[in-house]
Design a protein around this motif. Structure first.
Motif, PDB file in Angstrom:
ATOM      1  N   GLN A 344       0.821  -1.203   0.000  1.00  0.00           N
ATOM      2  CA  GLN A 344       0.000   0.000   0.000  1.00  0.00           C
ATOM      3  C   GLN A 344       0.857   1.257   0.000  1.00  0.00           C
ATOM      4  N   ALA A 345       0.416   2.268  -0.773  1.00  0.00           N
ATOM      5  CA  ALA A 345       1.160   3.531  -0.857  1.00  0.00           C
ATOM      6  C   ALA A 345       1.310   4.153   0.528  1.00  0.00           C
ATOM      7  N   PRO A 346       2.503   4.622   0.890  1.00  0.00           N
ATOM      8  CA  PRO A 346       2.744   5.163   2.237  1.00  0.00           C
ATOM      9  C   PRO A 346       2.155   6.547   2.465  1.00  0.00           C
ATOM     10  N   CYS A 347       1.749   7.233   1.394  1.00  0.00           N
ATOM     11  CA  CYS A 347       1.152   8.561   1.551  1.00  0.00           C
ATOM     12  C   CYS A 347       0.297   8.849   0.322  1.00  0.00           C
ATOM     13  N   ASP A 348      -0.445   9.928   0.383  1.00  0.00           N
ATOM     14  CA  ASP A 348      -1.255  10.322  -0.771  1.00  0.00           C
ATOM     15  C   ASP A 348      -0.358  10.681  -1.954  1.00  0.00           C
ATOM     16  N   TYR A 349      -0.874  10.380  -3.155  1.00  0.00           N
ATOM     17  CA  TYR A 349      -0.147  10.748  -4.369  1.00  0.00           C
ATOM     18  C   TYR A 349      -1.133  10.824  -5.532  1.00  0.00           C
ATOM     19  N   ALA A 350      -0.709  11.477  -6.596  1.00  0.00           N
ATOM     20  CA  ALA A 350      -1.500  11.531  -7.830  1.00  0.00           C
ATOM     21  C   ALA A 350      -0.603  11.151  -8.998  1.00  0.00           C
ATOM     22  N   TRP A 351      -1.076  10.219  -9.811  1.00  0.00           N
ATOM     23  CA  TRP A 351      -0.376   9.862 -11.050  1.00  0.00           C
ATOM     24  C   TRP A 351      -1.012  10.695 -12.159  1.00  0.00           C
ATOM     25  N   ILE A 352      -0.198  11.511 -12.821  1.00  0.00           N
ATOM     26  CA  ILE A 352      -0.718  12.371 -13.885  1.00  0.00           C
ATOM     27  C   ILE A 352      -0.077  11.983 -15.214  1.00  0.00           C
ATOM     28  N   VAL A 353      -0.783  12.277 -16.303  1.00  0.00           N
ATOM     29  CA  VAL A 353      -0.253  12.023 -17.644  1.00  0.00           C
ATOM     30  C   VAL A 353      -0.157  13.344 -18.393  1.00  0.00           C
ATOM     31  N   ALA A 354       0.706  13.377 -19.396  1.00  0.00           N
ATOM     32  CA  ALA A 354       0.927  14.601 -20.172  1.00  0.00           C
ATOM     33  C   ALA A 354       0.951  14.243 -21.663  1.00  0.00           C
ATOM     34  N   GLY A 355       1.265  15.246 -22.508  1.00  0.00           N
ATOM     35  CA  GLY A 355       1.386  15.001 -23.933  1.00  0.00           C
ATOM     36  C   GLY A 355       0.086  14.569 -24.585  1.00  0.00           C
ATOM     37  N   SER A 356       0.198  13.752 -25.641  1.00  0.00           N
ATOM     38  CA  SER A 356      -0.988  13.305 -26.369  1.00  0.00           C
ATOM     39  C   SER A 356      -1.929  12.523 -25.469  1.00  0.00           C
ATOM     40  N   HIS A 357      -1.376  11.859 -24.441  1.00  0.00           N
ATOM     41  CA  HIS A 357      -2.217  11.111 -23.499  1.00  0.00           C
ATOM     42  C   HIS A 357      -3.125  12.075 -22.733  1.00  0.00           C
ATOM     43  N   ALA A 358      -2.585  13.192 -22.291  1.00  0.00           N
ATOM     44  CA  ALA A 358      -3.394  14.177 -21.563  1.00  0.00           C
ATOM     45  C   ALA A 358      -4.399  14.863 -22.480  1.00  0.00           C
ATOM     46  N   ARG A 359      -4.040  15.002 -23.763  1.00  0.00           N
ATOM     47  CA  ARG A 359      -4.911  15.703 -24.715  1.00  0.00           C
ATOM     48  C   ARG A 359      -6.009  14.804 -25.287  1.00  0.00           C
ATOM     49  N   ASN A 360      -6.049  13.528 -24.876  1.00  0.00           N
ATOM     50  CA  ASN A 360      -7.008  12.575 -25.446  1.00  0.00           C
ATOM     51  C   ASN A 360      -6.789  12.413 -26.947  1.00  0.00           C
ATOM     52  N   GLU A 361      -5.512  12.407 -27.352  1.00  0.00           N
ATOM     53  CA  GLU A 361      -5.157  12.299 -28.768  1.00  0.00           C
ATOM     54  C   GLU A 361      -4.177  11.156 -29.008  1.00  0.00           C
ATOM     55  N   VAL A 362      -4.377  10.049 -28.299  1.00  0.00           N
ATOM     56  CA  VAL A 362      -3.473   8.901 -28.402  1.00  0.00           C
ATOM     57  C   VAL A 362      -3.627   8.221 -29.759  1.00  0.00           C
ATOM     58  N   HIS A 363      -2.488   7.772 -30.303  1.00  0.00           N
ATOM     59  CA  HIS A 363      -2.476   7.032 -31.563  1.00  0.00           C
ATOM     60  C   HIS A 363      -1.463   5.910 -31.411  1.00  0.00           C
ATOM     61  N   MET A 364      -1.132   5.219 -32.470  1.00  0.00           N
ATOM     62  CA  MET A 364      -0.262   4.053 -32.361  1.00  0.00           C
ATOM     63  C   MET A 364       1.192   4.398 -32.059  1.00  0.00           C
ATOM     64  N   LEU A 365       1.559   5.677 -32.155  1.00  0.00           N
ATOM     65  CA  LEU A 365       2.939   6.083 -31.866  1.00  0.00           C
ATOM     66  C   LEU A 365       3.071   6.766 -30.507  1.00  0.00           C
ATOM     67  N   SER A 366       1.986   6.941 -29.813  1.00  0.00           N
ATOM     68  CA  SER A 366       2.034   7.680 -28.541  1.00  0.00           C
ATOM     69  C   SER A 366       2.926   6.958 -27.532  1.00  0.00           C
ATOM     70  N   ASP A 367       3.872   7.713 -26.966  1.00  0.00           N
ATOM     71  CA  ASP A 367       4.730   7.143 -25.930  1.00  0.00           C
ATOM     72  C   ASP A 367       4.229   7.607 -24.560  1.00  0.00           C
TER      73      ASP A 367
END
Length: 620
Positions: A344-367
């Motif tokens: 279990q995580a020892p404290c609160d945290y947030a996992w965030i995404v950026a780039g095309s993933h954050a923009r909802n523009e994922v394609h087959m080349l998205s890293d």
């Protein structure tokens, strides 16, 4: 013109876009109206002002160069290209002055505008192909090449599928009356309101379990048995998104709500009437996968869905949303697995995404572009836990077909796994001193989206970011200068080498020289208009709503973005079908007149918007 030339001209026109879309009789009538002229190298044709000539020009042989009155390149044109009508129509730009110069000896076909207009009046269905506005021609190109009709329920909007029959009741209403309201409207669910706000939901199944089975007094207020803080869905959301929410939360109905107004309900019954829910089934498989290896085995299904969407002629925006939801599902499940592995995580945290993933523009080349925000009470030992967790998740994502970020903008990098106060200090430094490294860092993390953990950490950091931007007078101009340092390839179809060396030499990098420019400009206009949205189209639209972007330019730029996105996705599909890795590098020689014409329209729109941004934000 000698009659003997007409068959040859007709044959030429019938093979190039957009004349190839016209009936043969109309093609012949146009061929008969044509005038022929020859330009020696260096000869010019002037457009704008008193020099306006009422012809549509078609280059039969040779090449031309267009330059604006200030000497800036507008476009390079070659055989089969058309010119002589306005490409950018925003405010006074529809009277743009430019000069077309013959780069070499050039033979031109001249079609009188008035003759063409008369002919097209008889065939109005083909008029869009010759529209003076670039966005109209790009829209026509999308309509011709791609259509969203009959592509399966999972890419439809919720409003197209949901029922408008739903009971809306007050929180004080007795349970018995609520049950009667459900029967009266034939609805499986009722939304509970209090003081004009949605506070709960109750379903017919809830009534059975919580009232009849439990023997509860049916005269008690419905607020005592309702489900608090109900999940809802918007009418413009994809059915795929609604289906995923229903599966993840084990619910059978979702109220459809917009601006706190209840519009209807979406139920599982609406979804089982179809057989094209491949993406939903994949998300379900991801949710219940037990090991990271199980997830890697699903990668071929993800590619199959991508290929089906592109092959099925679904719009680029919908494809981006579907592929983003799948990537979200992979990412969330791997984090859950990592928590099971490391504890279990020892404290609160947030996992965030950026780039095309954050923009909802994922394609087959998205890293991968991701990071972790830790609570401020995190210790160094806690941080070590999250670095191990992030390393495990990032490597597993890589194994599932989401490559590690070449720039190392990942949570596994200690630099991007920090407490909230460190993130805030970093944003403050980047925005106050927008030098190259700082500008690169902030550009990546200017668009982030919460994915997992404590969402409040993400919200607090984003609020801090927007506050810092509002206080800075240097930041936005620096962002503009960086975004206009690369120009769209206006001369690509005249042997302009874009990639100078390596395996992709002589190729058009459609990401670097087109899509990234639009994404950067959308980010700038989004910031200037106060938008907190991450999607490219949403940012441009918000800028228009705030009167920072004209309606005509909005239509132009959205048309350009959608067309180039479709070109990229189609190229990726072709590469995958031929057994190669998908990429962004396209050989310009494969383009026919159709692609060339519309890409040139799109490139000119990008260039025009760059010029407009420099003027608006004082970056000359």
């Amino acid at each position: 013109m000698p009659q003997t030339l007409i068959p040859n001209i007709h044959d030429f026109l019938s093979k190039i876009d957009p004349f190839d879309k016209l009936p043969r009789e109309l093609q012949r009538q146009i061929a008969c109206s044509i005038k022929i002229t020859y330009l020696a190298k260096g000869e010019q044709i002037h457009f704008g002002g008193e020099h306006e000539l009422s012809y549509l020009y078609v280059i039969r042989t040779g090449s031309m160069e267009q330059r604006k009155h200030n000497g800036k390149l507008r476009a390079k044109l070659s055989e089969e290209d058309l010119f002589g009508f306005t490409f950018i129509d925003a405010h006074d730009e529809d009277e743009e002055d430019y000069t077309a110069t013959a780069i070499e000896s050039t033979l031109l076909y001249l079609i009188p505008h008035d003759e063409l207009s008369k002919l097209l009046e008889k065939y109005p269905a083909f008029a869009e192909h010759f529209a003076t506005n670039a966005q109209v021609r790009l829209h026509s190109a999308l309509d011709v090449t791609w259509s969203d009709s009959e592509k399966g329920i999972f890419v439809k909007k919720v409003s197209e599928v949901a029922s408008d029959k739903i009971a809306v009741v007050d929180s004080k209403m007795p349970i018995q009356q609520v049950a009667k309201a459900l029967i009266d409207v034939c609805s499986p669910a009722a939304v509970i309101m209090e003081n004009g706000m949605i506070i709960g939901v109750i379903t017919d199944r809830d009534l059975t379990k919580r009232v009849i089975v439990a023997g509860l007094d049916i005269n008690r207020p419905v607020s005592e048995i309702m489900t608090l803080h109900p999940l809802t869905i918007g009418p413009n959301d994809l059915v795929l998104k609604a289906s995923s929410l229903m599966m993840q939360n084990n619910i059978r109905s979702l109220p459809v709500v917009e601006n706190n107004k209840v519009l209807g309900v979406l139920t599982t019954t609406h979804l089982v009437r179809n057989n094209r829910m491949q993406a939903v089934f994949l998300i379900e498989k991801i949710k219940y996968a037990e090991t990271a290896k199980d997830l890697t085995l699903l990668t071929p299904e993800r590619q199959a869905i991508f290929e089906a969407l592109v092959d099925g002629q679904v719009s680029g925006e919908v494809i981006g949303h579907v592929m983003t939801m799948i990537m979200d599902a992979y990412n969330r499940r791997l984090i859950q697995m990592a928590e099971g592995h490391f504890g279990q995580a020892p404290c609160d945290y947030a996992w965030i995404v950026a780039g095309s993933h954050a923009r909802n523009e994922v394609h087959m080349l998205s890293d991968q572009d991701n990071a972790i925000i830790l609570s401020d009470n995190a210790t160094e030992k806690d941080r070590l836990y999250f670095l191990h967790l992030a390393m495990w998740v990032c490597n597993a994502l890589d194994a599932c077909g989401y490559p590690l970020c070449s720039g190392k903008f990942m949570a596994a990098n200690p630099k991007w796994c920090q407490p909230l106060n460190v993130w805030k200090a970093s944003y403050k430094k980047w925005i106050a001193n927008p030098e190259y490294d700082c500008l690169l860092n902030v550009s990546v993390f200017l668009e982030t989206r919460w994915l997992y953990g404590n969402e409040l950490l993400t919200s607090e950091l984003q609020s801090h970011l927007y506050a810092m931007i509002q206080k800075s007078s240097r930041f936005l101009p620096s962002l503009v200068r960086d975004s206009v340092s690369v120009n769209p390839p206006l001369g690509i179809f005249n042997s302009l080498v874009l990639e100078k060396s390596g395996e992709h030499s002589n190729m058009l990098n459609v990401k670097k020289f087109a899509l990234t420019l639009l994404v950067d400009l959308a980010r700038i206009y989004g910031i200037a208009s106060g938008s907190e949205q991450t999607e490219t189209t949403a940012r441009f639209t918000h800028a228009y709503e705030q009167n920072i972007l004209s309606e005509e330019m909005l239509k132009n730029v959205l048309g350009a973005f959608r067309f180039i996105t479709q070109v990229r996705l189609s190229h990726q599909l072709l590469e995958l079908k031929e057994g190669r890795e998908a990429n962004n590098h396209i050989d310009p020689n494969i383009f026919g007149s159709f692609e060339r014409k519309h890409l040139k329209d799109a490139f000119r729109i990008i260039s025009s918007l760059q010029d407009a941004a420099k003027l608006r934000f004082n970056c000359e």
